[in-house]
Design an enzyme around this catalytic site. Sequence first.
Site: not given
Ligand SMILES: CCCCCCC/C=C/C(=O)SCCNC(=O)CCNC(=O)[C@H](O)C(C)(C)COP(=O)(O)OP(=O)(O)OC[C@H]1O[C@@H](n2cnc3c(N)ncnc32)[C@H](O)[C@@H]1OP(=O)(O)O
Length: 718
Positions: A61, A100, A103, A123
């Site tokens: 997400a 997500g 999922e 999450e």
């Molecule tokens: C009532 C609502 C119901 C909703 C249901 C929700 C259920 C689901 C929830 C979720 O999915 S929560 C999100 C879960 N995902 C994560 O926790 C993954 C987070 N990301 C990472 O671990 C890493 O980014 C990566 C995917 C492994 C990639 O790593 P890498 O080292 O290649 O890059 P990064 O420097 O970490 O990231 C690059 C850039 O992208 C931004 N970013 C990464 N993931 C997300 C995300 N999920 N959403 C928004 N932005 C994301 C990260 O912040 C970086 O940007 P900057 O901060 O540098 O600008």
Amino acid sequence: MAQYRRVSGSVGLITLQNPPVNALSASVRQGIVDSVKRALGDQKVKSVVICGQNGVFCGGADIREFGRQMSGPPLVPMIHDIEAANKPVVAAIEGSALGGGLELALGCHYRISHSKAKLGLPEVTLGLLPAAGGTQRLPRLIGVPAALNLITTGRHVTAAEALQLGILDHVTEHNTVDVAVKFALSVTGESLDGRRISSFSCAPLSDLDSLFEEAMLKVRGAARGAIAPVACVQAVRAAATLPYAQGMEREKELMATLFHSGQARALQYFFFAQRAVGRWSTPSGARWDTSQPRPVRKAAVIGLGTMGRGITVALAQAGLSVVAVETHAKQLMEAKKAVPSMLKRGAVRGGTTIEPDSITYSETVQAVADVDLVIEAVFEDMALKEKVFQQLSIVCKPDTLLCTNTSSLDVDHLASQTRHPELVVGMHFFAPAHVMKLLEVVYGRRSSPAAVATAMQLGKKMGKVSVAVGNCRGFAGNRMLKRYLEQAFFLLEEGATPELVDRALEEFGFPMGVFRMSDLSGLDVGWRVRKADGLADTSLTGTSARVRQGCRYSPLGDLLCEHGRFGQKTGRGWYQYDKPGGRVAKSDPWLHNFLDEYRARHGLVPRCIDQQEVLERCLFVLINEGFQILEEGIAAGPEDIDAIYVFGYGWPRHRGGPMFYADMVGLERVVERLERYHQAHPNVPYLQPSGLLRRLVANGSPPIHKWRNVIKNRNSQL
Ligand SMILES: CCCCCCC/C=C/C(=O)SCCNC(=O)CCNC(=O)[C@H](O)C(C)(C)COP(=O)(O)OP(=O)(O)OC[C@H]1O[C@@H](n2cnc3c(N)ncnc32)[C@H](O)[C@@H]1OP(=O)(O)O
């Protein structure tokens, strides 16, 4: 966005498009919903593949949407419609399938992954739970114990482990999308009855109650007050005990309690804060994106005490060739035994191999003549360090970067001992150096952008969170810690006990309270520094015993050291231990008598101190110093301080870090409490709210992500 096209005649290919990680933003979700509808409505399409652009399936997400008004199609029905489709849907996973993203893949009928992909439901690390059906589908697919482990820890697994667990149907080394398209063609027309995970039951377990009781105990023990891991266990329990639809209701209910919680806000703030510290800058204009790091292939460590050994291990683990220097023969011999076994233990833990000959040992500094970078880790004594830097400046190549692992001494002064002060920076590791994630990279007045960039990059290569900070006494972390320790001592003088103070801090979420922590790290460390600073003079009597340079001072720590109580190493400190080196802290009647006598000697009337006062006095004064550090530009932003405290000092991550905590509590309240305590203790100047803190309040207490503007405006007026 999502792109849709038909490939190989009858496969609808849906590509998620939201760089860099194809997070499921409102427009991506809309794109998926529209594309699935198109594919299912197109008679020529017999099967569907979902993939992500640029080699990343989906990072989950869009976390940035969480704090905002949600719009666009919700995830749960979107995934439900994919699972209910009457044409096979195959997830083609490359890069990451997280949260997500996984999922979504669990809603597909088949999952094919590249061997290098990482999968997980992280999450919980964001203060949430996998509320797009993750807590209900994963246990049904891989069993309750394995799902509990993945969901409560949020750990990422490799494709190989995911295959073994049963999350994946196939792993490939080839082009994943091509393999998935071929596979989709091969399953066209097959029944999907056994492919919809929501229709599965969890594999039966003999004693479900004790399994969940144990899981809950384990999670509560590790969570230090974090609520998401507990909710994760409750949600998985629903999967194990309820039909799918009711389980989904429970998942939604539990998510509702987490979604707007302060802990979720803190953890999501911290997710971005960690990334913000990588975009470092210094007042001299050096920046992460414009300063070129130098290549470092061969490094040296000078001094093989505890810190030096840890640094040697961390460098070798990062794949560098290391020259380890110790001039004391006995210490060198001990290090030669200790370092390989530390490496071996690390390799077993991390499942890696280390080249045994990547480290060479020497008794002389001459051995570092050809290295690219040196980290000095000798005893914390300026005269000794001066000598080492003078020697290094002669022995090393002219372009060798010279780093000091001092925890508080003046980096500029050490630079002045060398021929190339622009090549000197501090690399402040935290013990044990091969384990702790934090590295403070301390730039001096003359450190070149390349030197800072090189140290920052090396830290990253060593798996550290490197935070760039300016040069001042104690840098950012220890400078703030000093104020926290002082308050803890003052609280003892006023009537508190080590047990009371520690309990308040541990209930707040620190793994150890300040006194248990001092016993672990050794009371003599601070004593030595205070003696060097001319503070630790226990011959003073009367009122002057508790005053230094016009400010309140507590000699309690010095007195304890004079009694030979150095903490765990001597078996006595703020607590007692069963033997020197013992680990279990027990309340010590001697210490309580000692405190009573001390108070009586100084005419201090003990009063009742509650946990709230302990937290406010210890934490707000530390936070206040943090604002001062921001004001002086020692740290570039609040994220830097928060990363330092979470990774180096055990600040509970679900409270975001000290600066975020101040934002949560309310800056006005922090000012009000500090002022009150300052009135009660006028001889403690650090209780006076810092200028920046006051200015932020005067500016209407903007949220933390706007503080930099207030700091910048101030600096530009100077
Ligand atoms: C009532 C609502 C119901 C909703 C249901 C929700 C259920 C689901 C929830 C979720 O999915 S929560 C999100 C879960 N995902 C994560 O926790 C993954 C987070 N990301 C990472 O671990 C890493 O980014 C990566 C995917 C492994 C990639 O790593 P890498 O080292 O290649 O890059 P990064 O420097 O970490 O990231 C690059 C850039 O992208 C931004 N970013 C990464 N993931 C997300 C995300 N999920 N959403 C928004 N932005 C994301 C990260 O912040 C970086 O940007 P900057 O901060 O540098 O600008």
